[in-house]
Design a protein around this motif. Structure first.
Motif, PDB file in Angstrom:
ATOM      1  N   THR A  48      -5.975  -2.615 -13.839  1.00 58.08           N
ATOM      2  CA  THR A  48      -5.989  -2.352 -12.404  1.00 58.08           C
ATOM      3  C   THR A  48      -7.393  -2.174 -11.851  1.00 58.08           C
ATOM      4  O   THR A  48      -7.674  -2.605 -10.722  1.00 58.08           O
ATOM      5  CB  THR A  48      -5.152  -1.099 -12.097  1.00 58.08           C
ATOM      6  OG1 THR A  48      -3.825  -1.291 -12.613  1.00 58.08           O
ATOM      7  CG2 THR A  48      -5.073  -0.849 -10.602  1.00 58.08           C
ATOM      8  N   GLN A  51      -9.129  -5.174 -10.438  1.00 57.21           N
ATOM      9  CA  GLN A  51      -8.506  -5.604  -9.192  1.00 57.21           C
ATOM     10  C   GLN A  51      -8.958  -4.723  -8.030  1.00 57.21           C
ATOM     11  O   GLN A  51      -9.186  -5.217  -6.918  1.00 57.21           O
ATOM     12  CB  GLN A  51      -6.982  -5.547  -9.328  1.00 57.21           C
ATOM     13  CG  GLN A  51      -6.426  -6.466 -10.415  1.00 57.21           C
ATOM     14  CD  GLN A  51      -4.935  -6.311 -10.583  1.00 57.21           C
ATOM     15  OE1 GLN A  51      -4.249  -5.691  -9.767  1.00 57.21           O
ATOM     16  NE2 GLN A  51      -4.395  -6.867 -11.661  1.00 57.21           N
ATOM     17  N   TRP A  52      -9.089  -3.432  -8.284  1.00 61.29           N
ATOM     18  CA  TRP A  52      -9.616  -2.537  -7.271  1.00 61.29           C
ATOM     19  C   TRP A  52     -11.054  -2.903  -6.913  1.00 61.29           C
ATOM     20  O   TRP A  52     -11.436  -2.903  -5.753  1.00 61.29           O
ATOM     21  CB  TRP A  52      -9.558  -1.098  -7.781  1.00 61.29           C
ATOM     22  CG  TRP A  52      -8.378  -0.351  -7.271  1.00 61.29           C
ATOM     23  CD1 TRP A  52      -7.430  -0.803  -6.396  1.00 61.29           C
ATOM     24  CD2 TRP A  52      -8.016   0.984  -7.606  1.00 61.29           C
ATOM     25  NE1 TRP A  52      -6.489   0.172  -6.180  1.00 61.29           N
ATOM     26  CE2 TRP A  52      -6.821   1.278  -6.895  1.00 61.29           C
ATOM     27  CE3 TRP A  52      -8.567   1.957  -8.429  1.00 61.29           C
ATOM     28  CZ2 TRP A  52      -6.181   2.516  -6.994  1.00 61.29           C
ATOM     29  CZ3 TRP A  52      -7.935   3.178  -8.528  1.00 61.29           C
ATOM     30  CH2 TRP A  52      -6.762   3.453  -7.821  1.00 61.29           C
ATOM     31  N   ARG A  55     -11.292  -5.587  -4.471  1.00 63.82           N
ATOM     32  CA  ARG A  55     -10.912  -5.217  -3.102  1.00 63.82           C
ATOM     33  C   ARG A  55     -11.928  -4.286  -2.461  1.00 63.82           C
ATOM     34  O   ARG A  55     -12.054  -4.259  -1.237  1.00 63.82           O
ATOM     35  CB  ARG A  55      -9.529  -4.546  -3.100  1.00 63.82           C
ATOM     36  CG  ARG A  55      -8.400  -5.527  -3.370  1.00 63.82           C
ATOM     37  CD  ARG A  55      -7.048  -4.837  -3.305  1.00 63.82           C
ATOM     38  NE  ARG A  55      -6.718  -4.317  -1.980  1.00 63.82           N
ATOM     39  CZ  ARG A  55      -6.325  -5.048  -0.955  1.00 63.82           C
ATOM     40  NH1 ARG A  55      -6.256  -6.363  -1.060  1.00 63.82           N
ATOM     41  NH2 ARG A  55      -6.028  -4.475   0.210  1.00 63.82           N
ATOM     42  N   SER A  98      -1.788  -4.846   0.091  1.00 61.08           N
ATOM     43  CA  SER A  98      -1.600  -4.906  -1.361  1.00 61.08           C
ATOM     44  C   SER A  98      -0.808  -3.674  -1.777  1.00 61.08           C
ATOM     45  O   SER A  98      -0.955  -2.596  -1.181  1.00 61.08           O
ATOM     46  CB  SER A  98      -2.939  -4.938  -2.082  1.00 61.08           C
ATOM     47  OG  SER A  98      -2.773  -4.716  -3.476  1.00 61.08           O
ATOM     48  N   MET A 100      -1.381  -1.821  -4.122  1.00 62.44           N
ATOM     49  CA  MET A 100      -2.316  -0.799  -4.573  1.00 62.44           C
ATOM     50  C   MET A 100      -2.873   0.027  -3.426  1.00 62.44           C
ATOM     51  O   MET A 100      -3.490   1.075  -3.654  1.00 62.44           O
ATOM     52  CB  MET A 100      -3.473  -1.447  -5.331  1.00 62.44           C
ATOM     53  CG  MET A 100      -3.071  -2.119  -6.624  1.00 62.44           C
ATOM     54  SD  MET A 100      -4.510  -2.732  -7.523  1.00 62.44           S
ATOM     55  CE  MET A 100      -5.156  -3.948  -6.367  1.00 62.44           C
ATOM     56  N   ASP A 101      -2.674  -0.411  -2.178  1.00 62.05           N
ATOM     57  CA  ASP A 101      -3.268   0.296  -1.048  1.00 62.05           C
ATOM     58  C   ASP A 101      -2.702   1.702  -0.878  1.00 62.05           C
ATOM     59  O   ASP A 101      -3.401   2.608  -0.426  1.00 62.05           O
ATOM     60  CB  ASP A 101      -3.064  -0.510   0.238  1.00 62.05           C
ATOM     61  CG  ASP A 101      -3.860  -1.804   0.243  1.00 62.05           C
ATOM     62  OD1 ASP A 101      -4.718  -1.963  -0.652  1.00 62.05           O
ATOM     63  OD2 ASP A 101      -3.623  -2.646   1.131  1.00 62.05           O
ATOM     64  N   LEU A 103      -1.733   3.748  -3.310  1.00 65.30           N
ATOM     65  CA  LEU A 103      -2.415   4.598  -4.281  1.00 65.30           C
ATOM     66  C   LEU A 103      -3.862   4.836  -3.877  1.00 65.30           C
ATOM     67  O   LEU A 103      -4.379   5.960  -3.999  1.00 65.30           O
ATOM     68  CB  LEU A 103      -2.359   3.953  -5.669  1.00 65.30           C
ATOM     69  CG  LEU A 103      -3.000   4.737  -6.814  1.00 65.30           C
ATOM     70  CD1 LEU A 103      -2.357   6.103  -6.956  1.00 65.30           C
ATOM     71  CD2 LEU A 103      -2.895   3.963  -8.111  1.00 65.30           C
ATOM     72  N   ALA A 104      -4.518   3.796  -3.347  1.00 70.59           N
ATOM     73  CA  ALA A 104      -5.907   3.946  -2.918  1.00 70.59           C
ATOM     74  C   ALA A 104      -6.013   4.950  -1.778  1.00 70.59           C
ATOM     75  O   ALA A 104      -6.899   5.818  -1.778  1.00 70.59           O
ATOM     76  CB  ALA A 104      -6.464   2.591  -2.493  1.00 70.59           C
ATOM     77  N   SER A 256       9.717   4.980  -8.702  1.00 67.44           N
ATOM     78  CA  SER A 256       8.628   4.979  -7.728  1.00 67.44           C
ATOM     79  C   SER A 256       8.947   5.875  -6.528  1.00 67.44           C
ATOM     80  O   SER A 256       8.048   6.384  -5.865  1.00 67.44           O
ATOM     81  CB  SER A 256       8.358   3.552  -7.245  1.00 67.44           C
ATOM     82  OG  SER A 256       9.487   3.019  -6.572  1.00 67.44           O
ATOM     83  N   PRO A 263       0.511   1.813 -10.282  1.00 69.19           N
ATOM     84  CA  PRO A 263       0.672   0.398 -10.627  1.00 69.19           C
ATOM     85  C   PRO A 263       1.847   0.208 -11.587  1.00 69.19           C
ATOM     86  O   PRO A 263       2.088   1.043 -12.458  1.00 69.19           O
ATOM     87  CB  PRO A 263      -0.668   0.046 -11.290  1.00 69.19           C
ATOM     88  CG  PRO A 263      -1.623   1.089 -10.838  1.00 69.19           C
ATOM     89  CD  PRO A 263      -0.811   2.326 -10.647  1.00 69.19           C
TER      90      PRO A 263
END
Length: 300
Positions: A48, A51-52, A55, A98, A100-101, A103-104, A256, A263
């Motif tokens: 991950t 990938q972060w 971005r 995304s 992941m946004d 979690l970000a 989830s 992820p």
């Protein structure tokens, strides 16, 4: 008249060595569950983070969330427009959504949701070197305009996402090292206790000429059998849990909804977690053999 010859099996050199040790088996099962989950998480993190990094482009990344009746998309568009007019800002671009946004944004400390419950949007900001606003100044400009935002300046320790990645990687490495040490200690201790419980018989065998290497192999074999059983149970449970997240969408959706955004594991992550099984057997075999050799020398 037919004579029947009865073949009797020779008694074991050390009785009880063919049965796995219950205490060691249970301990290894718990250790293996934690270690396998740790390896799976490490694989997810290693996959991950790049990938972060892709971005997190530009000088800073800003997460914007909707407030009151404003959607996250509208908030991000308004934030990009405000930043685009700020002196020294070369560009402010709203990134494509995304998974992941979420979690970000949570890692950045942004928990405000829009009216539709949509996740926050990320904005990549590039400033002129030495002439543009700092990440905190850009965030302050947006907050002054009533926007709910959080900022990452991409610093190794000042950036929340970078700091989170470093902390998680360090914690996972420390946990794995600790579990390896605990497994070696438990396996060695089990061998020493087994030798103390059979001290008289072992002393007699040593006096009769039995080699310590031959005797220590008996205890190493028991450690391998116990560890194989315990590690199979613990690692199997971890692999089943990770596999459910990777290959069973209903299970992933159910989990989830009850855990923070994370992820989703993939097949490679599950396989990486399963590597603990042979690793545990090797560690336990080495520790038990070494402990047994040391304890048996004191009998000679």
């Amino acid at each position: 008249m037919t004579k029947t010859t009865e073949v009797r099996r020779a008694p074991p050199l050390i009785p009880g060595m063919a049965v796995p040790a219950p205490g060691l088996t249970l301990s290894v099962a718990v250790i293996s569950l934690l270690a396998s989950l740790d390896l799976t998480g490490a694989s997810v993190l290693a996959r991950t983070l790049p990938q972060w990094s892709e971005r997190l482009a530009g000088s800073a990344t800003i997460a914007a969330a909707g407030r009151d009746l404003e959607s996250a998309d509208a908030a991000a568009a308004r934030a990009a427009e405000i930043l685009g007019r700020a002196p020294g800002v070369l560009s402010a671009r709203v990134l494509d959504p995304s998974p992941m946004d979420v979690l970000a944004a949570r890692a950045l400390g942004l928990t405000v949701g829009g009216p539709s419950g949509a996740p926050p949007r990320l904005i990549a900001v590039t400033v002129r070197g030495g002439g543009g606003p700092t990440a905190d100044q850009a965030a302050g400009l947006l907050r002054h305009d009533g926007l709910a935002v959080a900022v990452d300046d991409h610093g190794p320790w000042s950036g929340p996402l970078e700091r989170l990645g470093a902390v998680l990687a360090g914690a996972m490495a420390l946990l794995l090292i600790s579990l390896v040490a605990i497994l070696a200690t438990v396996a060695g201790g089990s061998a020493r206790r087994a030798i103390r419980g059979r001290r008289d018989r072992l002393s007699l065998l040593v006096q009769l000429g039995a080699a310590s290497a031959t005797l220590s192999r008996q205890f190493r074999g028991r450690a391998i059998a116990s560890t194989t059983l315990g590690a199979t149970l613990g690692t199997g449970a971890a692999v089943l849990a990770a596999g459910a997240l990777a290959f069973d969408p209903p299970a992933a959706i159910w989990l989830s909804a009850r855990l923070p955004a994370m992820p989703q594991p993939m097949a490679l992550d599950v396989l990486f977690g399963a590597l603990w099984l042979p690793l545990a057997i090797g560690i336990a075999a080495w520790a038990a053999h070494r402990a047994a050799r040391t304890a048996l020398r004191s009998l000679s």
